[in-house]
Design an enzyme around this catalytic site. Structure first.
Site, PDB file in Angstrom:
ATOM      1  N   HIS A 119       0.940  -1.209  -0.078  1.00 39.53           N
ATOM      2  CA  HIS A 119       0.160  -0.029  -0.269  1.00 39.53           C
ATOM      3  C   HIS A 119       0.956   1.246  -0.010  1.00 39.53           C
ATOM      4  CE1 HIS A 119       0.560   0.879   4.242  1.00 39.53           C
ATOM      5  NE2 HIS A 119       0.220  -0.453   4.605  1.00 39.53           N
TER       6      HIS A 119
ATOM      7  N   HIS B 168       3.893   1.541   2.249  1.00 37.09           N
ATOM      8  CA  HIS B 168       5.174   0.947   1.973  1.00 37.09           C
ATOM      9  C   HIS B 168       5.887   1.727   1.004  1.00 37.09           C
ATOM     10  CE1 HIS B 168       2.604  -2.887   3.214  1.00 37.09           C
ATOM     11  NE2 HIS B 168       3.351  -2.417   3.989  1.00 37.09           N
TER      12      HIS B 168
ATOM     13  N   CYS C 244       0.561  -9.683  20.209  1.00 36.67           N
ATOM     14  CA  CYS C 244      -0.289  -9.344  19.173  1.00 36.67           C
ATOM     15  C   CYS C 244       0.403  -9.670  17.772  1.00 36.67           C
ATOM     16  CB  CYS C 244       0.059  -7.446  18.937  1.00 36.67           C
ATOM     17  SG  CYS C 244      -0.723  -6.743  17.597  1.00 36.67           S
TER      18      CYS C 244
ATOM     19  N   CYS D 240       1.463  -7.064  14.958  1.00 37.27           N
ATOM     20  CA  CYS D 240       2.832  -6.511  15.373  1.00 37.27           C
ATOM     21  C   CYS D 240       3.771  -7.661  15.304  1.00 37.27           C
ATOM     22  CB  CYS D 240       2.851  -5.790  16.515  1.00 37.27           C
ATOM     23  SG  CYS D 240       1.756  -4.284  16.821  1.00 37.27           S
TER      24      CYS D 240
ATOM     25  N   CYS E 205      -4.384  -3.583  21.082  1.00 35.02           N
ATOM     26  CA  CYS E 205      -3.330  -2.915  20.383  1.00 35.02           C
ATOM     27  C   CYS E 205      -3.542  -1.528  19.748  1.00 35.02           C
ATOM     28  CB  CYS E 205      -2.435  -4.132  19.437  1.00 35.02           C
ATOM     29  SG  CYS E 205      -1.252  -3.169  18.172  1.00 35.02           S
TER      30      CYS E 205
ATOM     31  N   HIS F 246      -3.465  -2.170  15.766  1.00 32.66           N
ATOM     32  CA  HIS F 246      -4.194  -3.074  15.154  1.00 32.66           C
ATOM     33  C   HIS F 246      -5.521  -3.027  15.435  1.00 32.66           C
ATOM     34  CE1 HIS F 246      -0.063  -4.120  14.039  1.00 32.66           C
ATOM     35  NE2 HIS F 246      -0.449  -4.224  12.737  1.00 32.66           N
TER      36      HIS F 246
ATOM     37  N   LYS G  16      -4.312   5.601  11.103  1.00 34.34           N
ATOM     38  CA  LYS G  16      -3.263   5.192  10.520  1.00 34.34           C
ATOM     39  C   LYS G  16      -3.716   4.091   9.339  1.00 34.34           C
ATOM     40  CE  LYS G  16       0.338   1.487  10.794  1.00 34.34           C
ATOM     41  NZ  LYS G  16       0.723   0.342  11.206  1.00 34.34           N
TER      42      LYS G  16
ATOM     43  N   LYS H  42      -3.040  -2.233   6.409  1.00 27.62           N
ATOM     44  CA  LYS H  42      -3.820  -3.459   6.136  1.00 27.62           C
ATOM     45  C   LYS H  42      -5.028  -3.907   6.954  1.00 27.62           C
ATOM     46  CE  LYS H  42       0.222  -5.315   5.441  1.00 27.62           C
ATOM     47  NZ  LYS H  42       1.732  -5.528   5.048  1.00 27.62           N
TER      48      LYS H  42
HETATM   49  N1  MSP Z   1       8.178  -6.951   8.338  1.00 34.54           N
HETATM   50  C1  MSP Z   1       8.137  -5.693   9.340  1.00 34.54           C
HETATM   51  C2  MSP Z   1       9.659  -5.131   9.156  1.00 34.54           C
HETATM   52  C3  MSP Z   1      10.893  -5.768   9.581  1.00 34.54           C
HETATM   53  S1  MSP Z   1      12.239  -5.000   9.041  1.00 34.54           S
HETATM   54  C4  MSP Z   1      13.570  -6.104   9.713  1.00 34.54           C
HETATM   55  C5  MSP Z   1       7.135  -4.818   9.233  1.00 34.54           C
HETATM   56  N2  MSP Z   1       6.548  -4.825   8.026  1.00 34.54           N
HETATM   57  S2  MSP Z   1       5.309  -3.915   7.580  1.00 34.54           S
HETATM   58  O1  MSP Z   1       4.863  -4.482   6.360  1.00 34.54           O
HETATM   59  O2  MSP Z   1       4.434  -3.757   8.534  1.00 34.54           O
HETATM   60  O3  MSP Z   1       6.181  -2.549   7.199  1.00 34.54           O
HETATM   61  C6  MSP Z   1       5.951  -1.449   8.275  1.00 34.54           C
HETATM   62  C7  MSP Z   1       6.608  -0.115   7.415  1.00 34.54           C
HETATM   63  O4  MSP Z   1       5.806   0.218   6.397  1.00 34.54           O
HETATM   64  C8  MSP Z   1       6.509   1.231   8.366  1.00 34.54           C
HETATM   65  O5  MSP Z   1       7.499   1.052   9.288  1.00 34.54           O
HETATM   66  C9  MSP Z   1       6.596   2.034   7.069  1.00 34.54           C
HETATM   67  O6  MSP Z   1       7.947   2.121   6.925  1.00 34.54           O
HETATM   68  C10 MSP Z   1       5.718   1.387   6.229  1.00 34.54           C
HETATM   69  N3  MSP Z   1       4.391   1.737   6.580  1.00 34.54           N
HETATM   70  C11 MSP Z   1       3.444   1.076   6.660  1.00 34.54           C
HETATM   71  N4  MSP Z   1       2.223   1.933   7.101  1.00 34.54           N
HETATM   72  C12 MSP Z   1       2.369   3.253   6.710  1.00 34.54           C
HETATM   73  C13 MSP Z   1       1.762   4.505   6.728  1.00 34.54           C
HETATM   74  N5  MSP Z   1       0.405   4.300   6.961  1.00 34.54           N
HETATM   75  N6  MSP Z   1       2.554   5.662   6.796  1.00 34.54           N
HETATM   76  C14 MSP Z   1       3.799   5.495   6.498  1.00 34.54           C
HETATM   77  N7  MSP Z   1       4.420   4.269   6.377  1.00 34.54           N
HETATM   78  C15 MSP Z   1       3.846   3.183   6.543  1.00 34.54           C
HETATM   79  O7  MSP Z   1       6.918  -4.024   9.932  1.00 34.54           O
END
Ligand code: MSP
Length: 508
Positions: free
Chosen positions: A19, A22, A127, A130, A144, A147, A299, A302
């Site tokens: 999304h 990311h 959780c 997370c 949490c 989530h 926020k 997903k």
């Molecule tokens: N898999 C773990 C990370 C492991 S790193 C060794 C994880 N994955 S995640 O798919 O949840 O990605 C989290 C990251 O995605 C956030 O830290 C950020 O970089 C990005 N984002 C996810 N949602 C976001 C927003 N709504 N806004 C901005 N960034 C976001 O955690």
């Protein structure tokens, strides 16, 4: 020897498609990677997918798929999305790759042999969203906050990581900025978290089959975060044998910037550097935390189901339009609300009526000037480029990406105003010397704006150079060096009247 620059994004979970959260992190990392390449540095830019653990095991089961088949499909979607967004990563890693798995096993064995991993029983609130144990005080109304789910009570035999052993050392590394956490508010938040001390952390799961088996006890799989963190080294082909680094890892480790959002800062500022100390390796030089994209104050995630897809952005604004809007949407490092209405307005103001229109106007007028027998006349730009470049570079160094972009949109706007004020379109054919001087300065401004905007909008910058008869490879080979201002544009090739790179959105 060239300066090295190593930048990482988090590796993303493959429980659902990419999304724009990311995309935001990944585009920002791409901007920084390209900027450092423009400086002439030797850059390694790492990204990938995090594919093990309970969350993905459950999701694959719900989809009725084998977890490997499921992760193959979703990981491919991430890779395709990054191709579409013109992401220039050096390598995309998947935690299900055999070399990564082997290296994680080696690393955990190293820590176990050292006595930093020990068997125990662990009870806590977990959780799955997370993939983390939570303290009571992390919860809001028992849920949490990220989530909106009630964590599961868990009690099981586990292998623990002796993280507490490294608390004092880590505290001083963070406090002294040897492990620099920015923005400052985030550093302070972490330091105050350390004040309560660091507890040991559960590092294995007996009930999760979709994970990397511990080499000394195959009835347990590695805690997904321990597996995931190590990607930052295994992507450099490190084999997991403690402090022994192969040549690529030696070249690039420690990372210069690890980019992420606040949701995963705490684990990155505790478990991850503690693992590095246990492995006898240096901690990263810096962690930069950007904000969340919010939709109506919540926020986007997903799990919450309020996701804007990267495809929506691409379809509406094109690659560089989408990259520009993401990078300028909010103050980098802080939360910000986003939405299509604000994106549309910015697209029209800064790109369609801004840079796109400026280039079209200047090229058309220059062609007219040449047709009427005039020529461009070299003259120093009315803009103070030394100051603009300094400001831009200071912002890039501080990872204030939106502010760096602002210096460029301001320069484009000032050039537009200069044209309105000096009216070259009225004097072409009458006072070609004057018109030639004015247009020369405008072209110089466009040259420098596009060079500096290249990390943000590489495709557009390259197209504009072609419109100006410049070869992208030649322009890029000049690098962003001190004498870039004195290089001056040399319009030797043919000018091409550009197709509007950012067609105005008319339905707003
Ligand atoms: N898999 C773990 C990370 C492991 S790193 C060794 C994880 N994955 S995640 O798919 O949840 O990605 C989290 C990251 O995605 C956030 O830290 C950020 O970089 C990005 N984002 C996810 N949602 C976001 C927003 N709504 N806004 C901005 N960034 C976001 O955690």
């Amino acid at each position: 020897m060239k300066n090295k620059f190593y930048i990482t994004t988090p590796i993303y979970y493959v429980n659902a498609e990419p999304h724009i959260g990311h995309t935001y992190t990944t585009v920002a990392a791409d901007v920084l990677a390209r900027y450092h390449r423009l400086l002439g540095e030797d850059v390694f830019f790492a990204t990938g997918t995090d594919e093990h653990g309970a969350k993905i095991e459950q999701k694959a089961a719900t989809a009725g798929k084998d977890p490997q088949e499921f992760t193959n499909q979703v990981s491919a979607k991430f890779q395709m999305a990054w191709d579409e967004f013109d992401i220039s990563h050096n390598r995309f890693i998947r935690t299900t790759e055999p070399d990564h798995i082997k290296a994680v096993q080696n690393a955990l064995q190293y820590m176990y042999d050292k006595g930093d991993i020990y068997k125990d029983k662990y009870e806590g609130l977990y959780c799955t969203g997370c993939e983390q144990f939570k303290n009571e005080k992390d919860l809001v109304n028992g849920k949490c906050p990220d989530h909106q789910t009630v964590p599961e009570k868990m009690s099981e035999e586990t292998y623990m990581f002796r993280m507490s052993k490294y608390a004092d050392k880590l505290f001083s590394l963070i406090k002294s900025d040897k492990l620099k956490i920015r923005p400052l508010a985030r550093k302070n938040e972490i330091l105050s978290f350390y004040h309560d001390g660091l507890k040991d952390v559960s590092f294995s799961r007996r009930n999760v089959k979709w994970g990397i088996p511990l080499p000394w006890d195959k009835s347990h799989t590695a805690y997904v975060w321990s597996d995931a963190f190590l990607n930052y080294l295994t992507i450099l082909s490190w084999t997991g044998r403690g402090p022994k680094l192969n040549s690529k890892a030696k070249e690039f480790w420690p990372a210069d910037v690890q980019l992420m959002s606040k949701d995963i800062l705490r684990v990155h500022a505790t478990i991850w550097p503690a693992m590095l100390l246990s492995l006898g390796l240096p901690t990263p030089k810096s962690i930069f935390v950007h904000g969340f994209f919010l939709i109506d104050g919540a926020k986007m995630s997903k799990s919450l189901g309020n996701v804007i897809s990267p495809d929506d952005l691409l379809g509406r604004y094109g690659v560089d339009g989408a990259r520009y809007l993401l990078m300028s949407a909010t103050t980098f490092g802080h939360d910000g609300d986003i939405g299509f209405a604000a994106f549309d307005e910015k697209f029209n103001a800064d790109l369609a009526n801004g840079l796109g229109n400026l280039v079209a106007r200047v090229v058309a007028m220059t062609l007219k000037l040449i047709k009427s027998g005039g020529e461009l006349k070299k003259k120093e730009s009315f803009l103070n480029w030394k100051k603009i470049i300094n400001e831009y570079q200071e912002n890039m160094a501080a990872i204030a990406l939106d502010a760096a972009l602002k210096t460029l949109t301001n320069a484009a706007r000032a050039t537009d105003k200069y044209i309105t004020d000096t009216t070259p379109f009225k004097i072409i054919g009458k006072d070609n010397d004057k018109a030639g001087e004015i247009l020369y300065q405008c072209l110089e401004n466009i040259r420098l704006i596009t060079l500096l905007i290249w990390p943000f909008m590489p495709g557009t910058a390259e197209k504009i150079w072609q419109n100006l008869g410049q070869q992208p490879a030649t322009v890029l080979s000049q690098k962003l060096t001190k004498n870039i201002i004195n290089k001056h544009i040399n319009i030797s090739g043919d000018l091409i009247k550009p197709k509007p790179p950012f067609p105005r959105l008319s339905n707003i």
